[in-house]
Design an enzyme around this catalytic site. Structure first.
Site, PDB file in Angstrom:
ATOM      1  N   CYS A  90       0.670  -1.344   0.236  1.00 21.61           N
ATOM      2  CA  CYS A  90      -0.052  -0.247   0.113  1.00 21.61           C
ATOM      3  C   CYS A  90       0.509   1.384  -0.053  1.00 21.61           C
ATOM      4  CB  CYS A  90      -0.828   0.162   0.599  1.00 21.61           C
ATOM      5  SG  CYS A  90      -2.505   1.269   0.775  1.00 21.61           S
ATOM      6  N   HIS A 115      -4.077  -4.885  -0.154  1.00 20.54           N
ATOM      7  CA  HIS A 115      -2.777  -5.602   1.303  1.00 20.54           C
ATOM      8  C   HIS A 115      -3.174  -7.306   1.418  1.00 20.54           C
ATOM      9  CE1 HIS A 115      -3.136  -1.470   3.528  1.00 20.54           C
ATOM     10  NE2 HIS A 115      -3.909  -1.292   3.354  1.00 20.54           N
ATOM     11  N   GLU A 156      -2.666  -9.299   3.426  1.00 20.78           N
ATOM     12  CA  GLU A 156      -2.805  -9.398   4.869  1.00 20.78           C
ATOM     13  C   GLU A 156      -4.105  -8.946   5.439  1.00 20.78           C
ATOM     14  OE1 GLU A 156      -2.690  -4.825   5.234  1.00 20.78           O
ATOM     15  OE2 GLU A 156      -1.544  -6.100   4.187  1.00 20.78           O
TER      16      GLU A 156
END
Length: 192
Positions: free
Chosen positions: A76, A174, A176
């Protein structure tokens, strides 16, 4: 050892938690020797470009990060700061990718937030990841398509969802927060 760069960008703990779910230990650090000796380095980020670059410069990380030799993953804001000039605060980035980071044009909903689809996937990071896989984005600025583009997303216009140059990898989305596909992407990075 996996090192996560410690600086004033957010999202560090969620990346560390994602690695823990993969049963991978990591350390959050701004120590030069630790970062240089790590097997892999992750440069995550949520925040504002100019204040983040100021913090990186104060710590000398703006010179260290481009010199790293092992696989490095920007996420990001981390990806955006790996580029050249950023329209957010007219900020000079690290220049690893010779690209300008631009604000999405007005006239649609910005930030681009939520799940969106990847296409034209082309990188070892996308091993066992199909075109049309959905991943999670939160951003108001984007990188243009270029020779470094390893996947594309379309929101208002086509943009680089991920980049690669040598040992430097980057994702606008992202991993995650991207469920099973994101976990696979992180595993693929760890296997590089």
């Amino acid at each position: 050892m996996i090192a996560i760069i410690k600086y004033n960008g957010g999202n560090v703990s969620s990346v560390q938690n994602a690695l823990s779910r993969l049963q991978v230990e990591s350390v959050v650090t701004d120590d030069f020797d630790t970062l240089r000796s790590a097997d892999k380095v992750i440069f995550p980020g949520v925040g504002e470009a100019s204040s983040t670059m100021k913090n990186l410069k104060e710590k000398g990380l703006d010179l260290l990060i481009p010199s790293l030799q092992q696989p490095v993953l920007g996420i990001c804001l981390g990806m955006q700061l790996m580029c050249g000039n950023n329209e957010e605060g007219n900020t000079a980035g690290l220049g690893i990718f010779d690209l300008e980071v631009k604000k999405f044009p007005a006239g649609d909903i910005v930030p681009h937030m939520g799940w969106n689809t990847l296409s034209a996937v082309n990188s070892p990071l996308f091993s066992n990841i199909e075109n049309d896989t959905d991943v999670y984005f939160v951003h108001s600025y984007y990188c243009e398509l270029s020779e470094y583009t390893t996947s594309v997303c379309d929101y208002i216009l086509p943009f680089s969802a991920s980049l690669q140059k040598g040992n430097f990898y980057a994702m606008q989305f992202h991993p995650e927060k991207s469920g099973e596909a994101g976990s696979r992407l992180l595993e693929n990075f760890l296997k590089l």
